[in-house]
Write an enzyme that holds these catalytic residues in place. Structure first.
Site, PDB file in Angstrom:
ATOM      1  CE1 TYR A  43     125.780  56.386  -2.953  1.00  0.00           C
ATOM      2  CE2 TYR A  43     127.004  55.950  -4.967  1.00  0.00           C
ATOM      3  CZ  TYR A  43     126.226  55.508  -3.921  1.00  0.00           C
ATOM      4  OH  TYR A  43     125.912  54.175  -3.831  1.00  0.00           O
ATOM      5  CB  SER A  84     128.892  52.204  -4.710  1.00  0.00           C
ATOM      6  OG  SER A  84     128.691  52.456  -6.087  1.00  0.00           O
TER       7      SER A  84
END
Length: 266
Positions: free
Chosen positions: A156, A143
């Site tokens: 995350y 990401s």
């Protein structure tokens, strides 16, 4: 079906998600048979039937909760013993949007289990066979938040930074052995991930959010090109090259056994 085009079996985790399903379809269209991995057996069966019908490929399923150690071990053992596996796409991911001090311990454990432990263990399961055969591909979905922390996506962020660092280490370790380790680092993408994490993606600027179809299309082109790093939304590749160069220089500068002057007493 074109039997002349058989690229082996591609394993896709998170297959029933928006990105996973599209990516699996794209792999089948390219000549891969599939093993679709996800938690919901009914959804997996429906997707498998759809992809098999449209592509003519053999599509099997494996219903597993990758946050469960026993189920993860079962899948890893299956993959390590299957010489037909030629590609592993680690797409499964989860998160909780919350200030760190309010984050539940179960949410932390699940995020690490799926984003870190499962990805690592499945990669470890297929890597020896890939090296032995001198070919194979591991695709790890990271990401943009691996490079730019967002406070409420704290754990995350960290797991995706792990994915980047592990992948880069594997590129150095396995690249010369015929194994492509590819990192896909997308921006915010319009999928159910956000709602599941507790955040409304509509709160982001519309121009900052990529359509899942566009992400998958870019990722598959990157796969076709054999790229180690797929940055779907980055127009100027020189920015990435400058980042890599700066990071290299940073590490070189820190590989020094002498304390910096600002840390020494006058």
């Amino acid at each position: 079906m074109n039997d002349a085009t058989n690229l082996g079996t591609a394993v896709v985790t998170g297959a029933t998600g928006g990105v996973g399903a599209l990516y699996a379809q794209g792999l089948a269209d390219r000549g891969y048979d599939l093993l679709l991995v996800g938690r919901q057996e009914k959804a997996l069966k429906e997707l498998a039937e759809k992809i098999s019908k449209s592509s003519g490929r053999t599509v099997n399923i494996a219903a597993h909760d990758l946050s469960n150690a026993g189920e993860l071990n079962t899948l890893a053992s299956r993959l390590s013993g299957d010489s037909s596996v030629s590609l592993l796409a680690n797409i499964a991911g989860t998160s909780s949007f919350s200030p760190f001090i309010k984050l539940g311990s179960d949410d932390i454990a699940q995020t690490i289990a799926i984003n870190v432990t499962a990805l690592t263990q499945l990669s470890h399961a297929v890597a020896p066979g890939f090296v032995e055969r001198g070919k194979g591909t591991i695709v790890n979905f990271a990401s943009v938040l691996a490079f730019r922390p967002w406070a409420e996506f704290n754990v995350y962020n960290a797991t995706k930074a792990y994915v980047v660092m592990l992948s880069q280490s594997l590129q150095a370790d396995l690249g010369e052995k015929g194994v492509l380790v590819q990192v896909v680092a997308p921006p915010a993408t319009a999928t159910p991930f956000w709602a599941n994490a507790g955040f409304n993606v509509e709160n982001l600027p519309a121009k900052a959010v990529m359509k899942s179809e566009d992400l998958v299309s870019a990722a598959l082109v990157g796969l076709d090109n054999g790229e180690s790093w797929v940055l779907p939304s980055l127009g100027d590749v020189s920015v990435w090259e400058a980042f890599q160069s700066a990071r290299t220089e940073l590490v070189k500068s820190m590989m020094n056994g002498t304390p910096a002057e600002r840390y020494t007493k006058g």
